[in-house]
Design a protein around this motif. Structure first.
Motif, PDB file in Angstrom:
ATOM      1  N   THR A 254      41.303  61.289  57.559  1.00 35.49           N
ATOM      2  CA  THR A 254      42.062  61.789  56.418  1.00 35.49           C
ATOM      3  C   THR A 254      43.318  60.961  56.152  1.00 35.49           C
ATOM      4  N   ASP A 255      43.621  60.011  57.032  1.00 33.52           N
ATOM      5  CA  ASP A 255      44.821  59.196  56.880  1.00 33.52           C
ATOM      6  C   ASP A 255      44.584  57.924  56.071  1.00 33.52           C
ATOM      7  N   VAL A 256      43.382  57.727  55.568  1.00 33.27           N
ATOM      8  CA  VAL A 256      43.065  56.553  54.754  1.00 33.27           C
ATOM      9  C   VAL A 256      43.782  56.677  53.413  1.00 33.27           C
TER      10      VAL A 256
ATOM     11  N   ARG B  73      37.092  57.332  43.533  1.00 38.98           N
ATOM     12  CA  ARG B  73      36.542  58.196  44.579  1.00 38.98           C
ATOM     13  C   ARG B  73      35.551  57.412  45.440  1.00 38.98           C
ATOM     14  N   GLY B  74      34.703  56.619  44.803  1.00 35.34           N
ATOM     15  CA  GLY B  74      33.749  55.796  45.539  1.00 35.34           C
ATOM     16  C   GLY B  74      34.428  54.772  46.428  1.00 35.34           C
ATOM     17  N   GLU B  75      35.487  54.165  45.913  1.00 39.33           N
ATOM     18  CA  GLU B  75      36.228  53.174  46.707  1.00 39.33           C
ATOM     19  C   GLU B  75      36.897  53.824  47.912  1.00 39.33           C
ATOM     20  N   VAL B  76      37.506  54.969  47.705  1.00 38.45           N
ATOM     21  CA  VAL B  76      38.175  55.666  48.810  1.00 38.45           C
ATOM     22  C   VAL B  76      37.138  56.138  49.825  1.00 38.45           C
ATOM     23  N   LEU B  77      36.019  56.650  49.349  1.00 34.71           N
ATOM     24  CA  LEU B  77      34.967  57.096  50.265  1.00 34.71           C
ATOM     25  C   LEU B  77      34.430  55.927  51.093  1.00 34.71           C
ATOM     26  N   ALA B  78      34.262  54.770  50.469  1.00 38.80           N
ATOM     27  CA  ALA B  78      33.817  53.579  51.207  1.00 38.80           C
ATOM     28  C   ALA B  78      34.839  53.201  52.272  1.00 38.80           C
TER      29      ALA B  78
ATOM     30  N   VAL C  46      43.050  59.231  50.149  1.00 39.02           N
ATOM     31  CA  VAL C  46      42.264  60.434  50.450  1.00 39.02           C
ATOM     32  C   VAL C  46      42.923  61.680  49.860  1.00 39.02           C
ATOM     33  N   ALA C  47      44.214  61.846  50.090  1.00 40.27           N
ATOM     34  CA  ALA C  47      44.903  63.051  49.625  1.00 40.27           C
ATOM     35  C   ALA C  47      44.880  63.173  48.105  1.00 40.27           C
ATOM     36  N   GLU C  48      44.916  62.035  47.403  1.00 39.43           N
ATOM     37  CA  GLU C  48      44.920  62.051  45.938  1.00 39.43           C
ATOM     38  C   GLU C  48      43.512  62.190  45.353  1.00 39.43           C
ATOM     39  N   THR C  49      42.490  61.844  46.129  1.00 43.73           N
ATOM     40  CA  THR C  49      41.130  61.767  45.611  1.00 43.73           C
ATOM     41  C   THR C  49      40.265  62.971  45.979  1.00 43.73           C
ATOM     42  N   PHE C  50      40.480  63.526  47.151  1.00 44.29           N
ATOM     43  CA  PHE C  50      39.669  64.647  47.633  1.00 44.29           C
ATOM     44  C   PHE C  50      40.537  65.901  47.725  1.00 44.29           C
ATOM     45  N   ARG C  51      39.958  67.029  47.311  1.00 42.49           N
ATOM     46  CA  ARG C  51      40.715  68.287  47.297  1.00 42.49           C
ATOM     47  C   ARG C  51      41.212  68.674  48.682  1.00 42.49           C
ATOM     48  N   ASP C  52      40.324  68.529  49.686  1.00 39.40           N
ATOM     49  CA  ASP C  52      40.658  68.945  51.042  1.00 39.40           C
ATOM     50  C   ASP C  52      39.660  68.302  52.010  1.00 39.40           C
ATOM     51  N   ASP C  53      39.762  68.663  53.282  1.00 41.33           N
ATOM     52  CA  ASP C  53      38.861  68.106  54.293  1.00 41.33           C
ATOM     53  C   ASP C  53      37.408  68.459  54.016  1.00 41.33           C
ATOM     54  N   LEU C  54      37.171  69.659  53.503  1.00 39.12           N
ATOM     55  CA  LEU C  54      35.814  70.085  53.180  1.00 39.12           C
ATOM     56  C   LEU C  54      35.201  69.189  52.108  1.00 39.12           C
ATOM     57  N   ASP C  55      35.971  68.851  51.094  1.00 40.88           N
ATOM     58  CA  ASP C  55      35.502  67.964  50.022  1.00 40.88           C
ATOM     59  C   ASP C  55      35.152  66.583  50.586  1.00 40.88           C
ATOM     60  N   LEU C  56      36.001  66.066  51.459  1.00 44.34           N
ATOM     61  CA  LEU C  56      35.749  64.770  52.079  1.00 44.34           C
ATOM     62  C   LEU C  56      34.541  64.823  53.001  1.00 44.34           C
TER      63      LEU C  56
END
Length: 181
Positions: free
Chosen positions: A30-32, A9-14, A35-45
């Motif tokens: 959201t196209d990184v 999650r930290g790597e994807v967020l970075a 993202v889809a596998e790590t964060f529930r939705d746009d709100l989570d991101l």
């Protein structure tokens, strides 16, 4: 959350923050990959980006206050400006979500986060206590000052000369150097 998923999650967020910084269009990246596998939705991101911003800002305020304790508000403004420089793309994503709206739940979450940030700005600048009813307005004024400073710095021509490589030493830095000599 397992140790591996926490680090993932930290790597994807970075990667999301780096993409936002590179694009600087204010759109939630959201196209990184991941993202889809790590964060529930746009709100989570969006919430994770808001937390990254707040954490970096709080650390920067602490650092600025330790080096510039005589002018608390200037230190808080400098910390906000420096954080906005470090996380320019993230700041743009958060600002765009606030101005254009990102959905009812996201707007509520961002509204709470902005209010809390403004309370922190006011309190750390020594202008109010955390539970003061007027603190959010004071914090908003400090944020406005920081945004104006950031805009002025962006519009100013680059510095040349002796201090072009870094920030100018503060009075406290110069006094420390004089005492050490």
């Amino acid at each position: 959350m397992t140790w591996n998923s926490y680090h993932r999650r930290g790597e994807v967020l970075a990667a999301v923050a780096a993409t936002a910084d590179a694009r600087r269009d204010g759109l939630l990246p959201t196209d990184v990959a991941g993202v889809a596998e790590t964060f529930r939705d746009d709100l989570d991101l969006l919430g994770a980006l808001q937390l990254r911003w707040h954490t970096r800002l709080a650390g920067r305020i602490d650092r600025e206050l330790s080096g510039q304790p005589l002018d608390l508000e200037a230190a808080v403004v400098a910390a906000w400006v420096a954080t906005a420089g470090d996380l320019a793309g993230v700041r743009m994503v958060l600002d765009r979500a606030m101005t254009e709206g990102a959905g009812e739940e996201a707007d509520r979450m961002l509204g709470i986060a902005v209010t809390k940030e403004r309370l922190v700005l006011a309190a750390m600048a020594g202008r109010s206590s955390f539970d003061d009813a007027a603190s959010a307005a004071v914090g908003a004024a400090i944020e406005d000052r920081a945004r104006a400073t950031l805009a002025a710095e962006a519009a100013a021509p680059p510095r040349v000369g002796a201090h072009a490589a870094g920030p100018r030493p503060t009075l406290l830095d110069r006094l420390r150097a004089a005492l050490a000599a």
